[in-house]
Design a protein around this motif. Structure first.
Motif, short mmCIF file in Angstrom:
data_model
loop_
_atom_site.label_atom_id
_atom_site.label_comp_id
_atom_site.label_asym_id
_atom_site.label_seq_id
_atom_site.Cartn_x
_atom_site.Cartn_y
_atom_site.Cartn_z
N UNK A 1 16.02 60.81 52.50
CA UNK A 1 16.64 61.70 51.54
C UNK A 1 16.30 61.26 50.12
N UNK A 2 16.28 59.95 49.88
CA UNK A 2 15.94 59.45 48.55
C UNK A 2 14.53 59.86 48.16
N UNK A 3 13.61 59.86 49.13
CA UNK A 3 12.22 60.26 48.84
C UNK A 3 12.18 61.72 48.41
N UNK A 4 12.95 62.58 49.05
CA UNK A 4 12.97 64.00 48.71
C UNK A 4 13.56 64.20 47.32
N UNK A 5 14.62 63.48 46.99
CA UNK A 5 15.23 63.60 45.66
C UNK A 5 14.27 63.14 44.58
N UNK A 6 13.60 62.00 44.79
CA UNK A 6 12.62 61.52 43.81
C UNK A 6 11.48 62.52 43.67
N UNK A 29 15.82 71.64 51.15
CA UNK A 29 17.16 71.08 51.29
C UNK A 29 17.95 71.76 52.42
N UNK A 30 17.75 73.05 52.60
CA UNK A 30 18.43 73.75 53.69
C UNK A 30 17.93 73.26 55.04
N UNK A 31 16.63 73.05 55.16
CA UNK A 31 16.06 72.51 56.40
C UNK A 31 16.59 71.11 56.70
N UNK A 32 16.69 70.28 55.65
CA UNK A 32 17.25 68.93 55.85
C UNK A 32 18.71 69.00 56.31
N UNK A 33 19.49 69.89 55.73
CA UNK A 33 20.90 70.01 56.13
C UNK A 33 21.02 70.51 57.56
N UNK A 34 20.20 71.48 57.93
CA UNK A 34 20.25 71.99 59.31
C UNK A 34 19.82 70.90 60.29
N UNK A 35 18.77 70.17 59.95
CA UNK A 35 18.33 69.07 60.80
C UNK A 35 19.40 67.99 60.95
N UNK A 36 20.06 67.67 59.84
CA UNK A 36 21.13 66.68 59.90
C UNK A 36 22.28 67.17 60.79
#
Length: 110
Positions: A1-6, A29-36
């Motif tokens: 997640x830190x890599x995506x934010x940077x 970000x939506x894909x990351x949330x769904x995956x999580x």
């Protein structure tokens, strides 16, 4: 997640994102949330996954509402946008730093 934010911060540095770029980042970000949420459901059970998705949808809808309110407030007070171009943005940052040095307790000019 830190890599995506940077990556998000570096990719958008110094310029206004296009609607396409904004849509891509929302999709990321939506894909990351769904995956999580799916991973949470597989690891900790569906009850926690359902709670996560309910909370995520609630927070997402509130953030969209806040964007609308922010737009109305900025329009009603006629707040001007930042000047276009990297040189103008650099000049704006220099002026802001100078204002903080000259008036350390003030965030804007009166």
């Amino acid at each position: 997640m830190a890599v995506v934010i940077v990556a998000d911060l570096v990719a958008g540095r110094g310029r206004r994102p296009s609607p396409l770029q904004a849509g891509v980042w929302v999709g990321v970000y939506l894909t990351l949330a769904i995956g999580f949420g799916i991973g949470l459901g597989l690891v900790a059970g569906m009850d926690l996954a359902v709670q996560f998705f309910a909370g995520y949808l609630t927070e997402y809808s509130l953030s969209v509402d806040n964007l609308f309110v922010f737009g109305v407030v900025m329009t009603s007070f006629a707040v001007p946008g930042l000047p276009a171009g990297p040189r103008a943005a650099h000049r704006h940052r220099r002026r802001a730093r100078l204002a903080r040095v000259v008036h350390p307790g003030r965030s804007r000019r009166h």
